[in-house]
Design an enzyme around this catalytic site. Sequence first.
Site, mmCIF file in Angstrom:
data_model
loop_
_atom_site.group_PDB
_atom_site.id
_atom_site.type_symbol
_atom_site.label_atom_id
_atom_site.label_comp_id
_atom_site.label_asym_id
_atom_site.label_seq_id
_atom_site.Cartn_x
_atom_site.Cartn_y
_atom_site.Cartn_z
ATOM 1 C CB SER A 13 3.122 1.716 6.303
ATOM 2 O OG SER A 13 1.926 1.800 7.023
ATOM 3 C CG ASP A 57 0.077 -4.050 2.934
ATOM 4 O OD1 ASP A 57 0.212 -3.449 1.855
ATOM 5 O OD2 ASP A 57 0.027 -3.476 4.033
ATOM 6 C CG HIS A 87 -0.397 0.326 2.502
ATOM 7 N ND1 HIS A 87 -0.022 -0.639 3.417
ATOM 8 C CD2 HIS A 87 -0.127 1.519 3.101
ATOM 9 C CE1 HIS A 87 0.450 -0.057 4.498
ATOM 10 N NE2 HIS A 87 0.400 1.251 4.334
#
Length: 324
Positions: free
Chosen positions: A179, A100, A70
């Site tokens: 992230s 992911d 992402h």
Amino acid sequence: MPPFEMPPAPEPSDDEVLDAYSRAVSTVARRLAPVVASLRVSRPARGGTVEGGGSAVVLTEDGLLLTNAHVVDGVDRGTAHFADGMSLRVHLVGADPLSDLAVVRAESSLPPPPSYGDADRLEVGHVVVAIGNPLGLEGSVTAGVVSALGRSLPTRSGAASRLVEDVIQTDAALNPGNSGGALADSGARVVGVNTAVAGVGLGLAVPINATTRRIIEALVEDGHVRRAYLGLVTAPVPVSDEVAARLGRRTALRIAQVVPGSPADRAGLMRGDVVVAADGRALFDAQSLQRILLDEAIDRSMEITVLRGTALVDVVAVPRLLRG
């Protein structure tokens, strides 16, 4: 003569425990800060571009970095900034929205990669350290413990909603920009890739284990991951004491839905069946099934054992390529 007795070990003081914890966190931070980069990307938008980014961890010294899918969604290039001031252009090698995970390649060599561990060895309560670049603050370090294992994370890929399976839940503070950063154990081994903030005090990370290693290898070699599709929606359920004695475990997977026309439907699997094994491997949660449904399972006959009523029934399904 009185019996021999071993003197009891002295209880560690609060200061000693705190010092040991501090030393562990400091060691992890010192080892990993140089190999966790801030990843900056620009996405096209109406009237210009939108800046975004996250973090990435060195995967190989010859230029590969690991991050979240992402983080690089919708872009194929970006810039990696390291703690020593080095900045390198990177381009996308491959991304897998279902896990992911994504791999990018830098235009030059990188610092030696960290050690990568095995998240399957983690236990609830283990100390973990998160390193990333939250809110643009490079090289930020937070620490906590593993709060839970085997969680599922809802994600979106295009118009489709999916689950990232088997994520690690931690109370190490995570914020936007974490992230793609590293989640490490107390031995400075990377055991996860930080992926999301689930709520106050809840962070989630994609585990590094045998399954994700195969996914990463596929991304490096092919730029994508091929998965097998059965067409089942399942949920873990406890089994009776009698069944547990036969299986040697307390849980299996109850089929909640069979997609019409799917390989599972054609094989005769039905809603309410309890799947206990597939391809000769025991199934006890959603992750155990996902580990089987990778590239080598596509178009290959797979024996599936289900508990139907009180009888164990074997069926043969042929998983097909998951598309979209």
